[in-house]
Each structure stands twice: as C-alpha cells, then as structure tokens.
Motif scaffolding. Structure first.
Motif, PDB file in Angstrom:
ATOM      1  N   VAL A   6      -5.750  15.276  60.676  1.00 16.55           N
ATOM      2  CA  VAL A   6      -6.254  16.330  61.560  1.00 16.55           C
ATOM      3  C   VAL A   6      -5.815  16.017  62.987  1.00 16.55           C
ATOM      4  N   LEU A   7      -5.350  17.039  63.695  1.00 16.58           N
ATOM      5  CA  LEU A   7      -5.009  16.915  65.111  1.00 16.58           C
ATOM      6  C   LEU A   7      -5.818  17.937  65.895  1.00 16.58           C
ATOM      7  N   PHE A 157       2.055  21.865  59.905  1.00 17.65           N
ATOM      8  CA  PHE A 157       0.863  22.208  60.677  1.00 17.65           C
ATOM      9  C   PHE A 157       0.222  23.463  60.085  1.00 17.65           C
ATOM     10  N   THR A 158      -1.061  23.398  59.783  1.00 17.17           N
ATOM     11  CA  THR A 158      -1.837  24.572  59.400  1.00 17.17           C
ATOM     12  C   THR A 158      -2.956  24.739  60.420  1.00 17.17           C
ATOM     13  N   GLU A 159      -3.025  25.911  61.043  1.00 15.70           N
ATOM     14  CA  GLU A 159      -3.933  26.104  62.178  1.00 15.70           C
ATOM     15  C   GLU A 159      -5.314  26.581  61.755  1.00 15.70           C
ATOM     16  N   PHE A 160      -6.333  25.979  62.378  1.00 17.17           N
ATOM     17  CA  PHE A 160      -7.710  26.444  62.265  1.00 17.17           C
ATOM     18  C   PHE A 160      -8.269  26.607  63.684  1.00 17.17           C
ATOM     19  N   ASP A 161      -9.520  26.952  63.811  1.00 18.61           N
ATOM     20  CA  ASP A 161     -10.073  27.325  65.122  1.00 18.61           C
ATOM     21  C   ASP A 161      -9.879  26.247  66.184  1.00 18.61           C
ATOM     22  N   THR A 162     -10.235  25.025  65.875  1.00 18.32           N
ATOM     23  CA  THR A 162     -10.221  23.966  66.880  1.00 18.32           C
ATOM     24  C   THR A 162      -9.261  22.823  66.563  1.00 18.32           C
ATOM     25  N   GLU A 189     -14.493  18.423  54.433  1.00 15.44           N
ATOM     26  CA  GLU A 189     -14.696  19.748  55.025  1.00 15.44           C
ATOM     27  C   GLU A 189     -13.375  20.389  55.444  1.00 15.44           C
ATOM     28  N   HIS A 190     -12.398  19.566  55.760  1.00 13.92           N
ATOM     29  CA  HIS A 190     -11.086  20.107  56.135  1.00 13.92           C
ATOM     30  C   HIS A 190     -10.367  20.671  54.908  1.00 13.92           C
TER      31      HIS A 190
END
Length: 345
Positions: A6-7, A157-162, A189-190
């Motif tokens: 996670v980044l 990279f897969t984008e989520f809110d934060t 949770e990811h």
C-alpha cells in the motif's frame, strides 16, 4: 516475495522522485482539452494520473518512429550495428497498453528476433495504472477483456480513495518497492476493497460489440471477401492515422541515407502503414491492395483474424485510439456492430 503493498497518496511524489533518481521517467501529460502524451518528466506536478489513452502508445519508446539500424562506409565496406537505448521507467501505463506490449513481444521474439526492440524492452521498467472506469465512448476494453490487468508490468497501481494498492509483477518491481521504503504491506481490508472494485468493474465494463469475444474471429472469417463491407469505408482517406496510433501495429520501411561525400551512410527504419496506397505494391507495379476498402479490411483482419491464427491473441487492445484519431470519424465499434448485423453468426 511479498506481492501486495500500500502507498498512501501523499507519498506518491516521493515515490516518483525516487524513480527519477534511478532512471529517466516518462509519464502521461495533458496536451490539450482531450489529448495526452507520454513525455520525459522534469516537473512531477504535470503528470496526469487520469487520462484518455495518449495520442501515441508507449511503443514509441521501444519501437521508435525513426531509428538507425546500421552505419556504413562504402570505401572501407565496414558496417556497424547501432542500438540506441537508455534506462527508462514508464509510469501510468494503462492496462490496454500492457496488452499492446504483449502483442508486440509475441511478434518480435520470433526468429529472426528484433534485437533493437528486445534491447530497449530490457531497459524498460513498466509501472502500470489500472483503469477503474471507461476512458470515453471510443474504448472497447469491455469486449476485448483488457480492463483487468494480467501481466506485463513490473508494478501495478490500483487507486482507492486515500491510497494505492500495489501489485508486484517482477523481481525488478520488488527491488524498487523495497529500496524506496515508502510502502506498507497490504492487509485484509485492502484485499476486500480490491475484490469489491473488481466486481464493480465487471458491471461497468460490458461488451460494446454485438458479438461475443470468441465470435470476433468467426465474424471476420465470414465477412471476408463478401459484400458485408459495402459502404463502410467510403469516407476513408487512407491517411494511415489509425495504424500510426495503434499499439499493436509494427509495419516499417527501410531506407539508406547517404552523406554528401557519397561514402558514409546509415540504414534507417521508419514506421509505415498498410493503409498507404503504395504499401502492397511490388516489382512490376502490381498492387495487391490498391483499393482503400481492401486496405481497411486487411487492417481489421490483422486485428481479429490473422494474429489469432498465429499467436492465439487478438491484436486489438480496446484502447479506442483508431476511432478517436480518425479524421473521417470511422469508428471501430460501429464498424464491428454493423458487420455483426450483416453477418449472422
């Protein structure tokens, strides 16, 4: 090897700065209201994370529009093989362009291998960016199944809110992530969020053509040499734009350029197009595809029929570039739907 990380989004610039410390960086940049291009990056703030497929695909970095193959001297009869390449990281490559790279790989590794292409590819680091929704109405990544990434990247990279969920595709990608020290190991949770996203994408990306994925080849076989193409390409200008922007087209021409001293020279490879009138002309003046319609039909067969026979792959990635760039407004999606109406499968 740990595969998922996670980044946090606030660390993205730090990550890109780290990449620049390792190699040149190329990424999509906004060029106009609806146009983007991959460029070498000096200002990280100019990188466009959300973009329409770039004007030219990333193939321009490993299959350049113009390149020197050999240099020679007529007096000494000496020739030198030339390969121009450099370490380069591509950031933000869409999943449809990953498929385009895989198609070109299948061609270029065949004997005789294209050494120039392979040397450049070996110097590339590919950081892909997953699309969570459609680019625009021209894309056909639903029917071509290219909206879900499979392979061809070092890091995804897969984008989520934060945050971005990162998937490691190669050892090189793992080394980059570990050396940067900016990433956290992904937790349950990811993965739950990723599964929800992928299910949601299955609902978003629906087949845009009135034929199934497996029927596309059959559609081409039945349409070939019939009147099903009548009127479809009447407005084609044979400009070759569709092939120039296609991520899987690889036709080229070879020319020798001689210096004014008539001794030194070089052999150049440049992009060519099967849509050009003289492309299929041979000695004696015979032209096997003199009519524009025949050249366009050939292009469709080269995407949906011939490569399936040879490589078991469609050579259309669903990126929509050909339809988006066509000055005559010929749409691949509309053409395929019209053929499916005329040819009953």
């Amino acid at each position: 090897m740990q595969r998922y990380y996670v980044l946090n989004k606030n660390k993205l610039i730090n990550f890109l700065s780290f990449i620049q410390s390792r190699s040149k960086l190329a990424a999509p940049v906004k060029k106009g209201e609806k146009s983007y291009a991959f460029e070498y990056i000096t200002d990280l703030e100019k990188i466009a994370l959300h973009y329409l497929p770039t004007i030219l695909p990333v193939k321009k970095y490993f299959l350049p529009q113009r390149e020197t193959l050999i240099e020679f001297n007529k007096k000494t009869r000496k020739t030198t093989h030339v390969i121009e390449f450099e370490e380069l990281t591509l950031f933000g490559v869409h999943t449809c362009d990953l498929v385009g790279m895989q198609c070109l790989n299948a061609v270029m590794v065949e004997d005789p291998k294209d050494i120039n292409y392979l040397e450049r590819k070996n110097k590339l680091t590919v950081i892909a960016f997953e699309c969570n929704s459609y680019c625009d109405e021209h894309a056909t990544c639903g029917i071509m199944r290219t909206f879900i990434p499979s392979s061809g990247y070092d890091i995804l990279f897969t984008e989520f809110d934060t945050y971005f969920l990162i998937h490691i595709g190669t050892t090189k990608g793992s080394e980059i992530v570990n050396e940067s020290r900016l990433f956290d190991v992904a937790q349950k949770e990811h993965f739950d969020e990723l599964n929800k996203l992928r299910k949601r994408k299955e609902e978003i990306f629906k087949p845009e053509i009135n034929a199934s994925y497996d029927e596309l080849k059959k559609l081409m076989e039945r349409a070939c040499c019939t009147g099903a193409w009548e009127g479809i390409f009447d407005k084609c200008l044979s400009c070759g734009t569709c092939t120039n922007v296609c991520p899987t087209c690889y036709c080229f021409d070879i020319n020798d350029d001689i210096d004014l001293n008539l001794l030194n020279g070089c052999r150049m490879r440049t992009w060519d197009s099967c849509q050009n009138e003289g492309f299929a002309k041979v000695a004696g003046g015979e032209n096997f595809r003199e009519e524009r319609k025949n050249r366009q039909v050939h292009r469709y067969m080269r995407k949906f029929k011939y490569p399936v026979d040879k490589y078991n792959m469609y050579f259309c990635t669903g990126c929509g570039r050909c339809s988006r760039a066509c000055v005559a407004k010929i749409s691949l999606k509309e053409t395929m739907n019209l053929l499916s109406e005329r040819i009953k499968l």
